[in-house]
Every structure is written in C-alpha cells, then in structure tokens.
Design an enzyme around this catalytic site. Sequence first.
Site, PDB file in Angstrom:
ATOM      1  N   HIS A  82       0.833  -1.199   0.000  1.00 19.89           N
ATOM      2  CA  HIS A  82       0.000   0.000   0.000  1.00 19.89           C
ATOM      3  C   HIS A  82       0.870   1.251   0.000  1.00 19.89           C
ATOM      4  CE1 HIS A  82      -3.580   2.409   0.820  1.00 19.89           C
ATOM      5  NE2 HIS A  82      -2.823   3.119   1.631  1.00 19.89           N
ATOM      6  N   ASP A 161     -14.579   3.597   8.191  1.00 19.07           N
ATOM      7  CA  ASP A 161     -13.561   4.500   7.656  1.00 19.07           C
ATOM      8  C   ASP A 161     -14.152   5.469   6.641  1.00 19.07           C
ATOM      9  OD1 ASP A 161     -10.822   5.470   7.115  1.00 19.07           O
ATOM     10  OD2 ASP A 161     -11.217   4.592   5.152  1.00 19.07           O
ATOM     11  N   ARG A 168     -13.939  13.781   8.677  1.00 17.30           N
ATOM     12  CA  ARG A 168     -12.620  14.403   8.881  1.00 17.30           C
ATOM     13  C   ARG A 168     -12.339  15.421   7.794  1.00 17.30           C
ATOM     14  NH1 ARG A 168      -8.880   9.577   8.469  1.00 17.30           N
ATOM     15  NH2 ARG A 168      -7.240  11.124   8.654  1.00 17.30           N
ATOM     16  N   SER A 183      -7.009   4.639   9.758  1.00 17.71           N
ATOM     17  CA  SER A 183      -7.760   4.620   8.507  1.00 17.71           C
ATOM     18  C   SER A 183      -7.106   3.662   7.505  1.00 17.71           C
ATOM     19  CB  SER A 183      -7.818   6.045   7.937  1.00 17.71           C
ATOM     20  OG  SER A 183      -8.249   6.052   6.601  1.00 17.71           O
ATOM     21  N   LYS A 187      -8.261  -0.756   6.634  1.00 17.99           N
ATOM     22  CA  LYS A 187      -8.572  -1.325   5.314  1.00 17.99           C
ATOM     23  C   LYS A 187      -7.625  -2.482   4.982  1.00 17.99           C
ATOM     24  CE  LYS A 187      -8.626   2.986   4.076  1.00 17.99           C
ATOM     25  NZ  LYS A 187      -8.655   4.310   3.458  1.00 17.99           N
TER      26      LYS A 187
HETATM   27  N1  URA Z   1      -5.300   7.560   3.253  1.00 21.78           N
HETATM   28  C1  URA Z   1      -6.286   6.944   3.920  1.00 21.78           C
HETATM   29  O1  URA Z   1      -6.770   5.901   3.488  1.00 21.78           O
HETATM   30  N2  URA Z   1      -6.751   7.503   5.051  1.00 21.78           N
HETATM   31  C2  URA Z   1      -6.261   8.652   5.566  1.00 21.78           C
HETATM   32  O2  URA Z   1      -6.725   9.089   6.591  1.00 21.78           O
HETATM   33  C3  URA Z   1      -5.225   9.288   4.869  1.00 21.78           C
HETATM   34  C4  URA Z   1      -4.754   8.708   3.714  1.00 21.78           C
END
Ligand code: URA
Length: 435
Positions: A82, A161, A168, A183, A187
């Site tokens: 990622h 999320d 946010r 966050s 995932k």
């Molecule tokens: N990428 C994400 O998936 N979440 C965040 O909060 C910032 C970057």
Amino acid sequence: MWPVDCIEAKRDGKVLPAEAIFRFINDYTCGRIADYQAAAWLMAVYLRGMNDAETAALTRAMAESGDTVDLSPVGGIKVDKHSTGGIADTTTLVVAPLVAAAGVKVAKMSGRGLGFTGGTIDKLESIPGFRTVLGKDEFFRQVNDLGIAVIGQSADLAPADKLLYALRDATGTIESIPLIAASIMSKKLAAGADAIILDVKYGDGAFMKTVEKAKELAQTMVRIGKAAGRPTIAVITSMNAPLGMAIGNSLEVDEAVAALSGRGGRRLMEVVPEIGAQMLMAAGKAASVTAGKTVLDRLVKNGAGLEKFRRFVAAQGGDTAWIGVHPLTRAEKIHTVRAEASGYITAVQGGEMGRIAMESGAGRARKEDTVDRHVGIALHKELYDSVAAGEPLCTLYLKENADGDVLGRRCLACFETADELPPEREPVVAAVITE
Ligand code: URA
Ligand code: CA
C-alpha cells in the site's frame, strides 16, 4: 461510556478503554451516534492524540465494521502493498507482476480513492476490456493458477472508515497520525493479507511534509500491524518530486509496461526493487533485501515480469495486443512544455503537477467525480536530469476544452533549473521502518 463521556474523556486528554472505542465506532457506523458527536470526538483525538493501545483498538474496530476478506483459499503467505498516496506512483503496477513472477501470490483488492490520479483500479480500467469485478471463485482460482489478480474492493470494506473520513475531510481533522494510521491499517487488516508492506510518502506532494512525520506515521502503522499479528514494514520515500514520469491513468499503465521492459525511470526504479524485495522477504521468497533485488532485476531483464503482466491482463479480459507495440489511447489535444534555459533540473514541484493533472480530469477531488482515463502529464525529464533550452520538459494530454497555454505555464513553473547540480542530492528511499 456514553458518546458524550467518550468525547469529554478525550477532550480532557484521558486514555479511552478499548471497549469504549469499539462501542463508539460501532454505534456511529450503525447511525446511533450523530455526526456532530463523532466530529467533536475526532477533533478531540486530533488535538489530544491516542496511545498505541487506543490506536490499535480504533483500527480493529474500523476493520471489523464491515466485510473482512478471508484469503485462506489462496496457499502460501499473502503480502499486500500500500502507498499512502503519491504523484506518478506506478509502483503497484510494476511490483505486483514482478513479485508474482517470483512466486508470491498477489490477491489484491484495490480502492479507487481520491487523489491526483485514480487508484490502481482506475488505471487498469484504461486497458480496453479489463474487468475489475470478478466473482469470488474466479478471483481465488486466478490467484492460485496465475499468481495474481487485482479487483475493486468490496463496497462494505471498513465502512466506518468511509464515514469517518468524510467527516474528517469536512472538519479539519485529516492530518492526525493516529487517525491516518487507523484509517489505512483498518482497510489493510480487513483485506486479509498475512503481511503488509507500506510505502509511506513524505514531502511536497504527500500528507506528511517531513521525513520525521512520515517516520512517526510509519512507526504507528508498523506497531498496529504487529499488534494485529500481521507483520508490517514501511519504506519511507520522497514525494518532493514526482516518482515516475507519468501522471494520469493510461499514461501510468504505459509507464508500468516500460518499467517492466527495463525502461523504468531512475526514481521509480529506486523504489520498485526496495518494495518488491521487502514483499519477497515477507513471503519467504528471499533471504535478504539484496537477494530479493537480484531476483527482481533478473525478472525485468528476462521479461518474466512483463509476461506475467500480459497474462494477468488477458486473464481479466483486457486487450494485450498493444503491450510492447504502442501506448494506450491518450487524449488527442496535447501541449508541450519546453525548457527556457539550459542546466540541471534541481526541483520539480510534484504537488502542483498533481493538482494540474487532477484539475485536467485525471483524478478525483470528491468521491463522486468521474476520472478521465486518457488525460494527464508525461514527463520527459526527472529531477537532477540535465536539460537544454528548448527541449521538452513534459507533454500535457488534455480535454478538448482545457486551456493548454495556462496549464502549460503552470507546469513550466514547477521546474527549477540551475547551472550545477546541488552537492547533496535527496535519495528517493529515505528509510525502512521495521519496528
Ligand atoms: N489515506 C487513507 O486511506 N486515510 C487517511 O486518513 C489518509 C490517507
Ligand atoms: Ca495512488
């Protein structure tokens, strides 16, 4: 604890017990806590921070808020990769086929996401016929037979999320290390891989502006991974200039093919072997980073990585006749930006170039935006290259109604040149965080 108690406790800098965090996230996801309470709580977290135990609990609560993927039908150690989001970041499209060619099973679910360009899924969809939706059985069969499949992630992956990120975004609480770490890692945990390799960006075009902040974010995510029993390693890389030489969806697929053919740019090919070697080690396919890099280098030189890419595209219904023959379709309207003076390129403002590409339609500012797969910017020069006056710096591929002169001037202003190279040049890979 009632929602208001959670808010007050965090406001006053207290440590929240894991059960309180789980309940807060669960109740919010089910609509039992109002947006204004969740927003107040996020601001309290933003201002007061969270310790490791709280961050780990928040991550798990978010990961378990929806579907979790069971990758057990795939044999071996599954490794996910990622990136925290970069400009001209084609790494996944190069690394995934390479490590698959080295025997790592790549079972990847990718998001579309917000950003300067689309996500990996948007990029792949610029290949005619490519299918990003496969049935579960088909997905697992392809990973087991071919070693690689990439599909769009389930709409119900970490729904907490999605809700929290939208809040946010609207309340000035994005730039918080525990919130970003939770966050991203929620995932990754929900997506089911055994081990996770993160590319954490810092600099002008990244969430984290400095190496120090990127390291802090990386360390937080590595600790979350460990606490969840998923070994996690982070590579810290510079986003002070674009990573590759293509910003835009079809352009980036072309760049991946070039890189797999041994024609990758210098900066991209500094990151690819580092991330790839970490993936090989995590999967038990290489004994050291050096050994892993040697394997990957061979798979570029002997064409096995490109062949894996070709078979992967074919397996998902995509056209392969163009690979190694001609680039994918690009927008017909072009504008070339040329250097005004000779010298060395001492800066390329990645953030601004990313914004130009996004405003041209290559990426999404809001999640409902549609992505134009054929627009973007092809760079002809990288940071620290030499350039002669009049030589092309980059080519813009634009929608019919775009103003090429205005966008071209903005692109030109992204490049700085000098008579000499700076004595200290910034490496792309700044550090590798293992704990
Ligand atoms: N990428 C994400 O998936 N979440 C965040 O909060 C910032 C970057
Ligand atoms: Ca990206």
